[in-house]
Design a protein around this motif. Sequence first.
Motif, PDB file in Angstrom:
ATOM      1  N   ALA A 254     -44.764 -61.099 -57.213  1.00 30.29           N
ATOM      2  CA  ALA A 254     -43.451 -60.531 -56.920  1.00 30.29           C
ATOM      3  C   ALA A 254     -43.547 -59.021 -57.106  1.00 30.29           C
ATOM      4  N   VAL A 255     -43.128 -58.293 -56.102  1.00 26.62           N
ATOM      5  CA  VAL A 255     -43.186 -56.835 -56.151  1.00 26.62           C
ATOM      6  C   VAL A 255     -41.768 -56.301 -55.998  1.00 26.62           C
ATOM      7  N   LYS A 256     -41.330 -55.535 -56.973  1.00 28.89           N
ATOM      8  CA  LYS A 256     -39.985 -54.972 -56.932  1.00 28.89           C
ATOM      9  C   LYS A 256     -39.890 -53.929 -55.824  1.00 28.89           C
ATOM     10  N   ALA A 257     -38.664 -53.695 -55.371  1.00 25.08           N
ATOM     11  CA  ALA A 257     -38.424 -52.698 -54.334  1.00 25.08           C
ATOM     12  C   ALA A 257     -38.976 -51.344 -54.786  1.00 25.08           C
ATOM     13  N   GLY A 258     -39.662 -50.674 -53.892  1.00 27.32           N
ATOM     14  CA  GLY A 258     -40.219 -49.364 -54.183  1.00 27.32           C
ATOM     15  C   GLY A 258     -41.581 -49.394 -54.854  1.00 27.32           C
ATOM     16  N   ARG A 259     -42.154 -50.585 -55.090  1.00 30.30           N
ATOM     17  CA  ARG A 259     -43.442 -50.692 -55.783  1.00 30.30           C
ATOM     18  C   ARG A 259     -44.578 -51.069 -54.834  1.00 30.30           C
ATOM     19  N   ALA A 260     -44.301 -51.047 -53.503  1.00 30.25           N
ATOM     20  CA  ALA A 260     -45.330 -51.310 -52.488  1.00 30.25           C
ATOM     21  C   ALA A 260     -44.990 -50.474 -51.263  1.00 30.25           C
ATOM     22  N   PRO A 261     -45.997 -50.087 -50.491  1.00 32.45           N
ATOM     23  CA  PRO A 261     -45.728 -49.289 -49.291  1.00 32.45           C
ATOM     24  C   PRO A 261     -44.862 -50.053 -48.284  1.00 32.45           C
ATOM     25  N   ALA A 262     -44.012 -49.330 -47.581  1.00 32.93           N
ATOM     26  CA  ALA A 262     -43.203 -49.940 -46.523  1.00 32.93           C
ATOM     27  C   ALA A 262     -44.125 -50.386 -45.394  1.00 32.93           C
ATOM     28  N   GLY A 263     -43.794 -51.501 -44.787  1.00 32.68           N
ATOM     29  CA  GLY A 263     -44.575 -51.988 -43.651  1.00 32.68           C
ATOM     30  C   GLY A 263     -45.897 -52.626 -44.018  1.00 32.68           C
ATOM     31  N   LEU A 264     -46.078 -52.984 -45.268  1.00 33.57           N
ATOM     32  CA  LEU A 264     -47.313 -53.648 -45.696  1.00 33.57           C
ATOM     33  C   LEU A 264     -47.459 -54.955 -44.932  1.00 33.57           C
ATOM     34  N   SER A 265     -48.627 -55.204 -44.344  1.00 37.62           N
ATOM     35  CA  SER A 265     -48.789 -56.404 -43.525  1.00 37.62           C
ATOM     36  C   SER A 265     -50.128 -57.081 -43.805  1.00 37.62           C
ATOM     37  N   ALA A 266     -50.270 -58.292 -43.269  1.00 36.50           N
ATOM     38  CA  ALA A 266     -51.489 -59.075 -43.453  1.00 36.50           C
ATOM     39  C   ALA A 266     -52.702 -58.274 -43.008  1.00 36.50           C
ATOM     40  N   GLY A 267     -53.756 -58.351 -43.817  1.00 35.67           N
ATOM     41  CA  GLY A 267     -54.998 -57.654 -43.508  1.00 35.67           C
ATOM     42  C   GLY A 267     -55.153 -56.329 -44.226  1.00 35.67           C
ATOM     43  N   ALA A 268     -54.068 -55.790 -44.753  1.00 35.34           N
ATOM     44  CA  ALA A 268     -54.143 -54.507 -45.453  1.00 35.34           C
ATOM     45  C   ALA A 268     -54.921 -54.660 -46.752  1.00 35.34           C
ATOM     46  N   ARG A 269     -55.702 -53.640 -47.098  1.00 33.48           N
ATOM     47  CA  ARG A 269     -56.406 -53.602 -48.382  1.00 33.48           C
ATOM     48  C   ARG A 269     -55.517 -52.880 -49.384  1.00 33.48           C
ATOM     49  N   VAL A 270     -55.394 -53.453 -50.579  1.00 35.38           N
ATOM     50  CA  VAL A 270     -54.553 -52.858 -51.603  1.00 35.38           C
ATOM     51  C   VAL A 270     -55.253 -52.876 -52.957  1.00 35.38           C
ATOM     52  N   VAL A 271     -54.816 -51.984 -53.816  1.00 36.19           N
ATOM     53  CA  VAL A 271     -55.171 -52.022 -55.230  1.00 36.19           C
ATOM     54  C   VAL A 271     -53.940 -52.567 -55.942  1.00 36.19           C
ATOM     55  N   VAL A 272     -54.136 -53.610 -56.736  1.00 32.54           N
ATOM     56  CA  VAL A 272     -53.047 -54.244 -57.480  1.00 32.54           C
ATOM     57  C   VAL A 272     -53.056 -53.669 -58.887  1.00 32.54           C
ATOM     58  N   LEU A 273     -51.936 -53.142 -59.313  1.00 32.72           N
ATOM     59  CA  LEU A 273     -51.797 -52.607 -60.667  1.00 32.72           C
ATOM     60  C   LEU A 273     -50.689 -53.376 -61.366  1.00 32.72           C
ATOM     61  N   VAL A 274     -50.999 -53.961 -62.524  1.00 34.12           N
ATOM     62  CA  VAL A 274     -49.998 -54.674 -63.316  1.00 34.12           C
ATOM     63  C   VAL A 274     -49.855 -53.918 -64.624  1.00 34.12           C
ATOM     64  N   ALA A 275     -48.709 -53.285 -64.787  1.00 32.70           N
ATOM     65  CA  ALA A 275     -48.425 -52.530 -66.004  1.00 32.70           C
ATOM     66  C   ALA A 275     -47.526 -53.370 -66.898  1.00 32.70           C
ATOM     67  N   PRO A 276     -48.061 -53.798 -68.046  1.00 27.42           N
ATOM     68  CA  PRO A 276     -47.234 -54.620 -68.950  1.00 27.42           C
ATOM     69  C   PRO A 276     -46.011 -53.852 -69.413  1.00 27.42           C
ATOM     70  N   THR A 277     -44.925 -54.575 -69.618  1.00 23.28           N
ATOM     71  CA  THR A 277     -43.729 -53.943 -70.173  1.00 23.28           C
ATOM     72  C   THR A 277     -44.011 -53.617 -71.628  1.00 23.28           C
ATOM     73  N   SER A 278     -43.197 -52.801 -72.237  1.00 28.09           N
ATOM     74  CA  SER A 278     -43.470 -52.325 -73.600  1.00 28.09           C
ATOM     75  C   SER A 278     -43.615 -53.455 -74.612  1.00 28.09           C
ATOM     76  N   ASP A 279     -42.909 -54.578 -74.415  1.00 26.03           N
ATOM     77  CA  ASP A 279     -42.995 -55.659 -75.397  1.00 26.03           C
ATOM     78  C   ASP A 279     -44.207 -56.565 -75.208  1.00 26.03           C
ATOM     79  N   ASN A 280     -44.965 -56.439 -74.106  1.00 27.99           N
ATOM     80  CA  ASN A 280     -46.155 -57.275 -73.951  1.00 27.99           C
ATOM     81  C   ASN A 280     -47.411 -56.436 -73.763  1.00 27.99           C
ATOM     82  N   SER A 281     -47.459 -55.258 -74.372  1.00 31.25           N
ATOM     83  CA  SER A 281     -48.669 -54.448 -74.273  1.00 31.25           C
ATOM     84  C   SER A 281     -49.826 -55.092 -75.022  1.00 31.25           C
ATOM     85  N   GLN A 282     -49.524 -55.951 -75.991  1.00 29.62           N
ATOM     86  CA  GLN A 282     -50.583 -56.644 -76.715  1.00 29.62           C
ATOM     87  C   GLN A 282     -51.263 -57.700 -75.846  1.00 29.62           C
ATOM     88  N   ALA A 283     -50.557 -58.199 -74.804  1.00 31.10           N
ATOM     89  CA  ALA A 283     -51.113 -59.253 -73.946  1.00 31.10           C
ATOM     90  C   ALA A 283     -52.279 -58.747 -73.125  1.00 31.10           C
TER      91      ALA A 283
END
Length: 193
Positions: A104-133
């Motif tokens: 699930a990607v929140k609005a504004g967290r992915a380029p507009a017009g992203l489509s099948a076949g595109a190469r992406v770098v996935v970044l998952v930034a933990p929220t402040s309460d799960n930085s230990q995870a």
Amino acid sequence: MAAGLLLVVATALTFWQVDLRRHAGEQFLAVARPVPAGVVIADTDVRVVRVANPSGLDLLAADRRDEVVGRAAAVPLTAGGLLVSAQVGPPAWPPAGQAVIAVAVKAGRAPAGLSAGARVVVLVAPTSDNSQAAASPPADQTADTRRAEASVVATSDAEQGGQVVTLLLTELQAQAVASTPGDVALVQVGPRQ
């Protein structure tokens, strides 16, 4: 010299026209609508098309429709694509060593017009309460962010805004991304060189 050149061009055009006429009536199967890998192909999923010169292609002839309908798609089939034998049968998707996940990607967290076949770098930034995870990430990642490279398989709008993006990546990266709670951001990158 000009006459010789004209003779060569005329001969090539003649052979081209003869080849087109020879194959003009040939009908083949094409994908009418997207079919995910592993899903049984329905009669409405395929249509008949004419192909002018199928030379060198392993296309499925229209009279083989019964061999396709009722069998599973071995790979994801895209609408408008011509069907070949290797696309029908036991699922071969995802490829060995790869995995498919949805994020699930929140609005504004992915380029507009992203489509099948595109190469992406996935970044998952933990929220402040799960930085230990995110303890002990791989060497190429910061202590707070998971990073993985992936290919986009599909996108769809999410009910709460944003979108759901289906990704193809290595099994280990898929497990790391899926097990890391936090906000996902996608960065589209160019083709590999």
